[in-house]
Design a protein around this motif. Structure first.
Motif, PDB file in Angstrom:
ATOM      1  N   ASP A  47      69.810  57.506  28.258  1.00 29.81           N
ATOM      2  CA  ASP A  47      69.761  56.784  26.984  1.00 29.81           C
ATOM      3  C   ASP A  47      70.294  55.357  27.125  1.00 29.81           C
ATOM      4  O   ASP A  47      70.149  54.541  26.215  1.00 29.81           O
ATOM      5  N   LYS A  48      70.886  55.035  28.284  1.00 31.87           N
ATOM      6  CA  LYS A  48      71.368  53.675  28.532  1.00 31.87           C
ATOM      7  C   LYS A  48      70.307  52.793  29.194  1.00 31.87           C
ATOM      8  O   LYS A  48      70.525  51.602  29.401  1.00 31.87           O
ATOM      9  N   TYR A  49      69.188  53.384  29.536  1.00 32.62           N
ATOM     10  CA  TYR A  49      68.093  52.637  30.160  1.00 32.62           C
ATOM     11  C   TYR A  49      67.556  51.594  29.182  1.00 32.62           C
ATOM     12  O   TYR A  49      67.348  51.877  27.997  1.00 32.62           O
ATOM     13  N   VAL A  50      67.345  50.368  29.682  1.00 30.47           N
ATOM     14  CA  VAL A  50      66.807  49.287  28.851  1.00 30.47           C
ATOM     15  C   VAL A  50      65.361  49.027  29.271  1.00 30.47           C
ATOM     16  O   VAL A  50      65.115  48.534  30.374  1.00 30.47           O
ATOM     17  N   PRO A  51      64.391  49.350  28.420  1.00 28.13           N
ATOM     18  CA  PRO A  51      62.986  49.109  28.786  1.00 28.13           C
ATOM     19  C   PRO A  51      62.704  47.620  28.969  1.00 28.13           C
ATOM     20  O   PRO A  51      63.161  46.783  28.191  1.00 28.13           O
ATOM     21  N   PHE A  52      61.992  47.313  30.015  1.00 29.53           N
ATOM     22  CA  PHE A  52      61.458  45.969  30.226  1.00 29.53           C
ATOM     23  C   PHE A  52      60.100  46.187  30.862  1.00 29.53           C
ATOM     24  O   PHE A  52      59.971  46.294  32.078  1.00 29.53           O
ATOM     25  N   ASP A  53      59.090  46.285  30.007  1.00 30.65           N
ATOM     26  CA  ASP A  53      57.794  46.774  30.450  1.00 30.65           C
ATOM     27  C   ASP A  53      56.976  45.706  31.165  1.00 30.65           C
ATOM     28  O   ASP A  53      57.291  44.518  31.127  1.00 30.65           O
ATOM     29  N   ASP A  54      55.905  46.173  31.785  1.00 33.48           N
ATOM     30  CA  ASP A  54      55.043  45.279  32.563  1.00 33.48           C
ATOM     31  C   ASP A  54      54.553  44.105  31.727  1.00 33.48           C
ATOM     32  O   ASP A  54      54.484  42.971  32.206  1.00 33.48           O
ATOM     33  N   ILE A  55      54.225  44.369  30.475  1.00 36.87           N
ATOM     34  CA  ILE A  55      53.700  43.299  29.630  1.00 36.87           C
ATOM     35  C   ILE A  55      54.746  42.211  29.413  1.00 36.87           C
ATOM     36  O   ILE A  55      54.412  41.021  29.320  1.00 36.87           O
ATOM     37  N   GLU A  56      56.023  42.588  29.359  1.00 36.54           N
ATOM     38  CA  GLU A  56      57.080  41.597  29.151  1.00 36.54           C
ATOM     39  C   GLU A  56      57.271  40.716  30.378  1.00 36.54           C
ATOM     40  O   GLU A  56      57.363  39.486  30.265  1.00 36.54           O
ATOM     41  N   ILE A  57      57.324  41.330  31.557  1.00 36.02           N
ATOM     42  CA  ILE A  57      57.527  40.525  32.762  1.00 36.02           C
ATOM     43  C   ILE A  57      56.295  39.678  33.059  1.00 36.02           C
ATOM     44  O   ILE A  57      56.403  38.530  33.516  1.00 36.02           O
ATOM     45  N   LEU A  58      55.089  40.185  32.751  1.00 34.91           N
ATOM     46  CA  LEU A  58      53.881  39.388  32.984  1.00 34.91           C
ATOM     47  C   LEU A  58      53.771  38.230  31.997  1.00 34.91           C
ATOM     48  O   LEU A  58      53.282  37.152  32.350  1.00 34.91           O
ATOM     49  N   ASN A  59      54.222  38.429  30.766  1.00 32.52           N
ATOM     50  CA  ASN A  59      54.245  37.312  29.815  1.00 32.52           C
ATOM     51  C   ASN A  59      55.203  36.220  30.286  1.00 32.52           C
ATOM     52  O   ASN A  59      54.915  35.024  30.162  1.00 32.52           O
ATOM     53  N   ILE A  60      56.333  36.624  30.840  1.00 26.72           N
ATOM     54  CA  ILE A  60      57.275  35.649  31.389  1.00 26.72           C
ATOM     55  C   ILE A  60      56.642  34.913  32.562  1.00 26.72           C
ATOM     56  O   ILE A  60      56.720  33.681  32.663  1.00 26.72           O
ATOM     57  N   LEU A  61      55.994  35.655  33.454  1.00 28.15           N
ATOM     58  CA  LEU A  61      55.336  35.020  34.596  1.00 28.15           C
ATOM     59  C   LEU A  61      54.252  34.047  34.138  1.00 28.15           C
ATOM     60  O   LEU A  61      54.090  32.966  34.717  1.00 28.15           O
ATOM     61  N   ASP A  62      53.521  34.420  33.102  1.00 29.64           N
ATOM     62  CA  ASP A  62      52.482  33.543  32.565  1.00 29.64           C
ATOM     63  C   ASP A  62      53.087  32.219  32.102  1.00 29.64           C
ATOM     64  O   ASP A  62      52.574  31.133  32.407  1.00 29.64           O
ATOM     65  N   ASP A  63      54.201  32.293  31.383  1.00 25.75           N
ATOM     66  CA  ASP A  63      54.877  31.076  30.912  1.00 25.75           C
ATOM     67  C   ASP A  63      55.426  30.255  32.076  1.00 25.75           C
ATOM     68  O   ASP A  63      55.297  29.025  32.107  1.00 25.75           O
ATOM     69  N   VAL A  64      56.041  30.943  33.041  1.00 23.22           N
ATOM     70  CA  VAL A  64      56.651  30.237  34.173  1.00 23.22           C
ATOM     71  C   VAL A  64      55.589  29.557  35.026  1.00 23.22           C
ATOM     72  O   VAL A  64      55.747  28.400  35.436  1.00 23.22           O
ATOM     73  N   LEU A  65      54.486  30.247  35.282  1.00 20.98           N
ATOM     74  CA  LEU A  65      53.416  29.657  36.090  1.00 20.98           C
ATOM     75  C   LEU A  65      52.814  28.438  35.395  1.00 20.98           C
ATOM     76  O   LEU A  65      52.423  27.469  36.050  1.00 20.98           O
ATOM     77  N   ALA A  66      52.756  28.477  34.070  1.00 19.48           N
ATOM     78  CA  ALA A  66      52.258  27.311  33.330  1.00 19.48           C
ATOM     79  C   ALA A  66      53.204  26.123  33.509  1.00 19.48           C
ATOM     80  O   ALA A  66      52.770  24.974  33.641  1.00 19.48           O
ATOM     81  N   LYS A  67      54.515  26.389  33.541  1.00 14.71           N
ATOM     82  CA  LYS A  67      55.496  25.318  33.732  1.00 14.71           C
ATOM     83  C   LYS A  67      55.371  24.696  35.121  1.00 14.71           C
ATOM     84  O   LYS A  67      55.583  23.493  35.292  1.00 14.71           O
ATOM     85  N   PHE A  68      55.052  25.521  36.119  1.00 13.04           N
ATOM     86  CA  PHE A  68      54.914  24.993  37.477  1.00 13.04           C
ATOM     87  C   PHE A  68      53.690  24.089  37.604  1.00 13.04           C
ATOM     88  O   PHE A  68      53.613  23.267  38.514  1.00 13.04           O
ATOM     89  N   ASN A  69      52.732  24.267  36.699  1.00 10.99           N
ATOM     90  CA  ASN A  69      51.529  23.424  36.681  1.00 10.99           C
ATOM     91  C   ASN A  69      50.840  23.405  38.044  1.00 10.99           C
ATOM     92  O   ASN A  69      50.448  22.356  38.558  1.00 10.99           O
ATOM     93  N   LYS A  70      50.708  24.588  38.638  1.00 14.66           N
ATOM     94  CA  LYS A  70      50.048  24.719  39.933  1.00 14.66           C
ATOM     95  C   LYS A  70      48.894  25.707  39.799  1.00 14.66           C
ATOM     96  O   LYS A  70      49.004  26.708  39.095  1.00 14.66           O
ATOM     97  N   ASP A  71      47.790  25.414  40.478  1.00 14.94           N
ATOM     98  CA  ASP A  71      46.720  26.400  40.546  1.00 14.94           C
ATOM     99  C   ASP A  71      47.232  27.621  41.305  1.00 14.94           C
ATOM    100  O   ASP A  71      47.976  27.492  42.281  1.00 14.94           O
ATOM    101  N   TYR A  72      46.831  28.789  40.854  1.00 15.75           N
ATOM    102  CA  TYR A  72      47.231  30.004  41.554  1.00 15.75           C
ATOM    103  C   TYR A  72      46.093  31.005  41.512  1.00 15.75           C
ATOM    104  O   TYR A  72      45.172  30.900  40.704  1.00 15.75           O
ATOM    105  N   GLU A  73      46.163  31.969  42.412  1.00 13.26           N
ATOM    106  CA  GLU A  73      45.157  33.025  42.470  1.00 13.26           C
ATOM    107  C   GLU A  73      45.843  34.382  42.506  1.00 13.26           C
ATOM    108  O   GLU A  73      46.863  34.553  43.177  1.00 13.26           O
ATOM    109  N   ILE A  74      45.291  35.320  41.766  1.00 16.82           N
ATOM    110  CA  ILE A  74      45.785  36.693  41.793  1.00 16.82           C
ATOM    111  C   ILE A  74      45.065  37.419  42.926  1.00 16.82           C
ATOM    112  O   ILE A  74      43.859  37.635  42.862  1.00 16.82           O
ATOM    113  N   GLU A  75      45.805  37.746  43.954  1.00 14.53           N
ATOM    114  CA  GLU A  75      45.222  38.422  45.111  1.00 14.53           C
ATOM    115  C   GLU A  75      45.196  39.931  44.928  1.00 14.53           C
ATOM    116  O   GLU A  75      44.360  40.617  45.520  1.00 14.53           O
ATOM    117  N   MET A  76      46.130  40.449  44.117  1.00 13.96           N
ATOM    118  CA  MET A  76      46.172  41.896  43.921  1.00 13.96           C
ATOM    119  C   MET A  76      46.861  42.227  42.609  1.00 13.96           C
ATOM    120  O   MET A  76      47.859  41.610  42.251  1.00 13.96           O
TER     121      MET A  76
END
Length: 341
Positions: free
Chosen positions: A124-153
């Motif tokens: 009951d002490k587990y704190v959910p941090f689901d895939d959608i949350e970490i991917l939304n963060i990555l989406d924002d961070v990658l936009a800040k880097f302003n670099k082209d990127y490719e999803i390889e997998m």
């Protein structure tokens, strides 16, 4: 549930993944109940003795193992029990649990009205941090880097997800292939997460070999550039740490390119003996060891570089979790053979 994707795309593909995760999230529900309230029926379903929170769910394979571990029932035996015997065992040992022990059941409702699934049994002490949350963060961070990127997998199953991202402007040649063409490698990072307790959130630097899509995971004496267990999580803090982690991953990836260049100059006197020792140290099966040998034969060289590439090439025959771990091991081998760590 197992989703795999290997494409050359960027923002649009990441948004497509996020859309699918958003649709899935509407069927998810986390339920915290006293562990002793659970009851197994002979029909294979579980129920809540005192309320209607849990009504006719089934445990998936991962949750079954977690339940067995929490109740000290041998997992292999429990899985092999027919439903009637499984219910008898489960209900007996549930009664032995502490009266103040609460569990979080991570559930997924079905689309068609069939029984839902308990996909994880957490503290009951587990704190959910689901895939959608970490991917939304990555989406924002990658936009800040302003670099082209490719999803390889993109690989996602019942116990976790893997996302592999590379940056085209961080592409370099590590010598030449046997046909004289440049041996192109690209720097990026690998993210993994589990919503059901199999792993923490991790971001690891990596170098991606374009000719055969080998991945070499970054490794140093300090471990991953980002690793966070599912406790004490704060969205803003995670976002800031992910930003720093990706920047550090790119720097470490660049260092790995230099190590690979050195590896091509490092001759190995008895490469098959080295491979066999690596296999022995890591308890690889005879079958996997044979695949590593075959992969080394395809490399046509006797350097540390070719030993490392044989490991990463062989890792592609494994599932995503095992592949990632073997790629990390290959990076440790690189450090040992070339850098001496």
């Amino acid at each position: 549930m197992n989703t795999q994707l290997q494409v050359k795309n960027n923002t649009n593909e990441l948004h497509h993944i996020l859309t699918r995760l958003e649709n899935e999230s509407t069927r998810k529900e986390d339920l915290i109940i006293p562990a002793r309230n659970l009851m197994f029926h002979e029909d294979g379903f579980i129920y809540d003795r005192s309320s209607n929170k849990i009504d006719g769910y089934v445990l998936n394979e991962w949750a079954t193992g977690q339940f067995a571990q929490k109740t000290n029932i041998p997992s292999k035996y429990f899985r092999q029990c027919p439903p009637e015997l499984k219910a008898v065992n489960a209900n007996h040992w549930i009664k032995e649990l502490s009266s103040d022990e609460d569990w979080m059941l991570r559930t997924m409702r079905s689309r068609d009205g069939s029984p839902g699934v308990v996909r994880g049994i957490m503290s009951d002490k587990y704190v959910p941090f689901d895939d959608i949350e970490i991917l939304n963060i990555l989406d924002d961070v990658l936009a800040k880097f302003n670099k082209d990127y490719e999803i390889e997998m993109w690989n996602r199953g019942d116990t976790g997800c893997h996302l592999r991202v590379t940056f085209p402007d961080l592409t370099t040649s590590v010598g030449k292939l046997t046909n004289g063409a440049p041996d192109i490698h690209r720097v990026g990072f690998h993210m993994m997460n589990s919503e059901v307790g199999k792993s923490s959130i991790r971001i690891t630097p990596m170098v991606y070999r374009m000719i055969c899509t080998n991945g070499l995971m970054g490794w140093d004496t300090n471990g991953d550039v980002f690793q966070q267990r599912h406790i004490y999580l704060n969205h803003d803090e995670i976002s800031n740490r992910v930003t720093g982690a990706i920047g550090k991953a790119l720097k470490l990836g660049d260092n790995m390119i230099n190590d690979l260049l050195k590896a091509k100059e490092t001759e190995i006197e008895n490469p098959y003996d080295v491979i066999d020792q690596i296999a022995k140290d890591n308890k690889y099966s005879q079958k996997l060891t044979g695949i590593i040998h075959e992969s080394f034969d395809r490399e046509r060289g006797n350097t540390a570089f070719h030993v490392v590439q044989a490991l990463t090439l062989a890792s592609q025959t494994l599932n995503a979790d095992s592949r990632t771990e073997m790629e990390r091991k290959a990076s440790q081998v690189l450090n040992k053979l070339v850098v001496g760590l």
